[in-house]
Design a protein around this motif. Structure first.
Motif, PDB file in Angstrom:
ATOM      1  N   LYS A  72     -26.338  26.261  83.521  1.00  0.00           N
ATOM      2  CA  LYS A  72     -25.280  26.966  83.649  1.00  0.00           C
ATOM      3  C   LYS A  72     -24.577  27.022  82.214  1.00  0.00           C
ATOM      4  O   LYS A  72     -23.902  28.385  81.880  1.00  0.00           O
ATOM      5  N   GLU A  73     -24.403  26.066  81.535  1.00  0.00           N
ATOM      6  CA  GLU A  73     -23.715  26.169  80.334  1.00  0.00           C
ATOM      7  C   GLU A  73     -24.301  27.024  79.451  1.00  0.00           C
ATOM      8  O   GLU A  73     -23.589  27.763  78.370  1.00  0.00           O
ATOM      9  N   ALA A  74     -25.326  27.375  79.359  1.00  0.00           N
ATOM     10  CA  ALA A  74     -26.153  28.447  78.709  1.00  0.00           C
ATOM     11  C   ALA A  74     -26.026  29.757  79.230  1.00  0.00           C
ATOM     12  O   ALA A  74     -25.898  30.888  78.377  1.00  0.00           O
ATOM     13  N   LEU A  75     -25.693  29.999  80.524  1.00  0.00           N
ATOM     14  CA  LEU A  75     -25.985  31.414  81.147  1.00  0.00           C
ATOM     15  C   LEU A  75     -24.369  31.869  81.126  1.00  0.00           C
ATOM     16  O   LEU A  75     -24.178  33.079  81.246  1.00  0.00           O
ATOM     17  N   LEU A  76     -23.248  30.998  81.579  1.00  0.00           N
ATOM     18  CA  LEU A  76     -22.313  31.360  81.735  1.00  0.00           C
ATOM     19  C   LEU A  76     -21.453  32.452  80.685  1.00  0.00           C
ATOM     20  O   LEU A  76     -20.683  33.289  81.080  1.00  0.00           O
ATOM     21  N   PRO A  77     -21.701  31.794  79.378  1.00  0.00           N
ATOM     22  CA  PRO A  77     -21.093  32.804  78.398  1.00  0.00           C
ATOM     23  C   PRO A  77     -21.415  34.204  78.288  1.00  0.00           C
ATOM     24  O   PRO A  77     -20.909  35.064  77.865  1.00  0.00           O
ATOM     25  N   HIS A  78     -22.541  34.358  78.972  1.00  0.00           N
ATOM     26  CA  HIS A  78     -22.993  35.694  79.054  1.00  0.00           C
ATOM     27  C   HIS A  78     -22.646  36.474  80.229  1.00  0.00           C
ATOM     28  O   HIS A  78     -22.962  37.822  80.519  1.00  0.00           O
ATOM     29  N   ILE A  79     -21.835  35.829  81.265  1.00  0.00           N
ATOM     30  CA  ILE A  79     -21.333  36.685  82.413  1.00  0.00           C
ATOM     31  C   ILE A  79     -20.073  36.732  82.321  1.00  0.00           C
ATOM     32  O   ILE A  79     -19.079  35.783  82.114  1.00  0.00           O
ATOM     33  N   PRO A  80     -19.544  38.057  81.974  1.00  0.00           N
ATOM     34  CA  PRO A  80     -18.272  38.388  81.912  1.00  0.00           C
ATOM     35  C   PRO A  80     -17.119  37.526  82.891  1.00  0.00           C
ATOM     36  O   PRO A  80     -16.069  37.242  82.331  1.00  0.00           O
ATOM     37  N   LEU A  81     -17.564  37.301  84.184  1.00  0.00           N
ATOM     38  CA  LEU A  81     -16.510  36.809  84.862  1.00  0.00           C
ATOM     39  C   LEU A  81     -16.557  35.250  84.840  1.00  0.00           C
ATOM     40  O   LEU A  81     -15.955  34.626  85.816  1.00  0.00           O
TER      41      LEU A  81
END
Length: 74
Positions: free
Chosen positions: A28-37
């Motif tokens: 998640k720590e790598a993916l969340l920065p790419h998701i605007p929400l």
């Protein structure tokens, strides 16, 4: 187009990352920065969209793909 004349609506849900057992091991720590929400979606949110598309309130919606990805592919 083929089935619209018979009052059949065809739509699709295209969920992104949804909080499930399948996504539990993702980084998640790598993916969340790419998701605007900045979060994964919830199964309840996908179910609510499906419920809406099946309801009379969506009776004029057909041929659509509802991308439920927190803005990931804007």
């Amino acid at each position: 187009m083929e089935v619209g004349k018979r009052d059949v609506r065809v739509n699709a849900l295209a969920p992104g990352f949804i909080e499930t057992g399948m996504t539990a091991s993702l980084p998640k720590e790598a993916l969340l920065p790419h998701i605007p929400l900045r979060r994964f979606g919830l199964a309840e949110e996908v179910a609510a969209a499906a419920s809406f598309l099946c309801s009379a309130r969506a009776s004029y919606i057909t041929g659509q793909v509802l991308a439920m990805n927190g803005g990931l592919f804007m």
